[in-house]
Enzyme design. Sequence first.
Site, PDB file in Angstrom:
ATOM      1  N   ASP A   1       0.838  -1.342  -0.106  1.00 67.62           N
ATOM      2  CA  ASP A   1      -0.120   0.011  -0.130  1.00 67.62           C
ATOM      3  C   ASP A   1       0.891   1.334  -0.075  1.00 67.62           C
ATOM      4  O   ASP A   1       1.826   1.405  -0.961  1.00 67.62           O
ATOM      5  CB  ASP A   1      -1.000  -0.133   1.255  1.00 67.62           C
ATOM      6  CG  ASP A   1      -1.863   1.173   1.116  1.00 67.62           C
ATOM      7  OD1 ASP A   1      -3.099   0.589   0.317  1.00 67.62           O
ATOM      8  OD2 ASP A   1      -1.845   2.059   1.585  1.00 67.62           O
ATOM      9  N   TYR A   5      -3.025  10.962   1.324  1.00 69.90           N
ATOM     10  CA  TYR A   5      -3.661  10.815  -0.145  1.00 69.90           C
ATOM     11  C   TYR A   5      -3.523  12.105  -1.050  1.00 69.90           C
ATOM     12  O   TYR A   5      -3.270  12.233  -2.092  1.00 69.90           O
ATOM     13  CB  TYR A   5      -5.179  10.265  -0.099  1.00 69.90           C
ATOM     14  CG  TYR A   5      -5.095   8.703   0.065  1.00 69.90           C
ATOM     15  CD1 TYR A   5      -5.417   7.915  -0.761  1.00 69.90           C
ATOM     16  CD2 TYR A   5      -4.904   8.232   1.546  1.00 69.90           C
ATOM     17  CE1 TYR A   5      -5.466   6.602  -0.501  1.00 69.90           C
ATOM     18  CE2 TYR A   5      -5.155   7.059   1.739  1.00 69.90           C
ATOM     19  CZ  TYR A   5      -5.355   6.018   0.952  1.00 69.90           C
ATOM     20  OH  TYR A   5      -5.309   4.705   0.984  1.00 69.90           O
ATOM     21  N   HIS A  13      -4.877  -7.629   1.280  1.00 66.11           N
ATOM     22  CA  HIS A  13      -4.252  -6.609   1.058  1.00 66.11           C
ATOM     23  C   HIS A  13      -3.314  -6.582   2.464  1.00 66.11           C
ATOM     24  O   HIS A  13      -2.127  -5.940   2.486  1.00 66.11           O
ATOM     25  CB  HIS A  13      -5.153  -5.377   1.264  1.00 66.11           C
ATOM     26  CG  HIS A  13      -4.472  -3.943   1.065  1.00 66.11           C
ATOM     27  ND1 HIS A  13      -3.995  -3.470   0.157  1.00 66.11           N
ATOM     28  CD2 HIS A  13      -4.399  -3.014   1.980  1.00 66.11           C
ATOM     29  CE1 HIS A  13      -3.338  -2.392   0.172  1.00 66.11           C
ATOM     30  NE2 HIS A  13      -3.781  -1.953   1.178  1.00 66.11           N
TER      31      HIS A  13
END
Length: 395
Positions: A172, A300, A366
């Site tokens: 990630d 982000y 994940h």
Amino acid sequence: MEPFTIDIAQPILDDLKARISATRWTDEIEGAKWEYGTNRGYLDELCHYWADGFDWKKQQDYLNSFRHFTATVSDIGLHFIYQKGEGNTAIPLLLTHGYPDSFARFLKIIPLLTKADDKGVSFDVVIPSIPGYGFSEIPSKPGMNPQKIAGLFNSLMTEELGYKKYIAHGGDWGTSITEQIGLYHADSLLGIHLTDVPFGHLFSIPKGEWSSDEKKYLDTGKQWQQTEGAYAMIQGTKPQTLGYGLNDSPVGLASWIIEKFYTWSDNGGNIESTFSKDELLTHLTIYWATQTINSANRLYFEAMKAIMQAMYNPLVKLNPFDKTGDRVEVPAAFALFPKDLVNAPRGFAERIFNVVQWTTMPRGGHFAAMEQPELLVADIRKFANCLNSLGQENM
């Protein structure tokens, strides 16, 4: 570099319990499971356990059984676990977590990595909290993007801890940060081990150059963005607007985070077949007590801003030190878990990385270090052996 002990004050825990008790719950479509988002029945069960059954002090003692430190690197305070390996040879290994978890992603694999194998080889494990996550400092100025974090983490490894070369692993955000270490600090690396290709590359291939596998990957990525990617668009454009609610309501925070643990893991429709309540609530309590959900989401925004500048600002490529779009030439290994978000084909990864090892895992999602710790550790050890056979210095 100073020793650090996690110690969440009791008034914070008392306030958490009171806020859960005072929650104004919203409605839900009759018979809904998780298709509208976080299932209310499970969220209610989890949050009532958070308030009345979860033993944070027990989890805190477990966290503190590892060696924690803080250090100021380039004026940013970093928290990290630093656990040295046993045996004759300990290879430095940087592990970088992602979203929406924390440094606690890697707890299961620390004892597996620090234990010496039959050749006496182990790892010195370094697990920092990303700035704005957990117990690392919350950035107060713009620009804390993966490239800058990569510089901080490389300085932690080489200047603070004194390693000349190390292996870096991530998933990630950990993948994006590790890629940037590979681009800008390659001389410090033995190799990089990743569980995905950074999402920023998804639409980087000129249309006429797509292979059939890459076209399928691109189509899958577009579909994923339409059905699952709204969170990233919100966090990448208006994170502050979201932050007020998530920082104020523990149930809101849990709803936002737990839905990702459910959707992104290999759980067969039962989240607790993969994660215990205590594991989930440990991550949630770290976010809540440190008030870092807003700063975590803000990464982000910072990353998207950097990507947009690289794509549309011609001045970026005039900078001779900018490596945006360059291939990472240090040896790279990939371990792909089937229930991760959107797995890239090897040909696509080879456009961006010098791939020397490629493993398709039989299960897992994940959160690989939490879901399949033994498989992940075996692949990291395999990569270390691969680097040794390639004649990497200081192995």
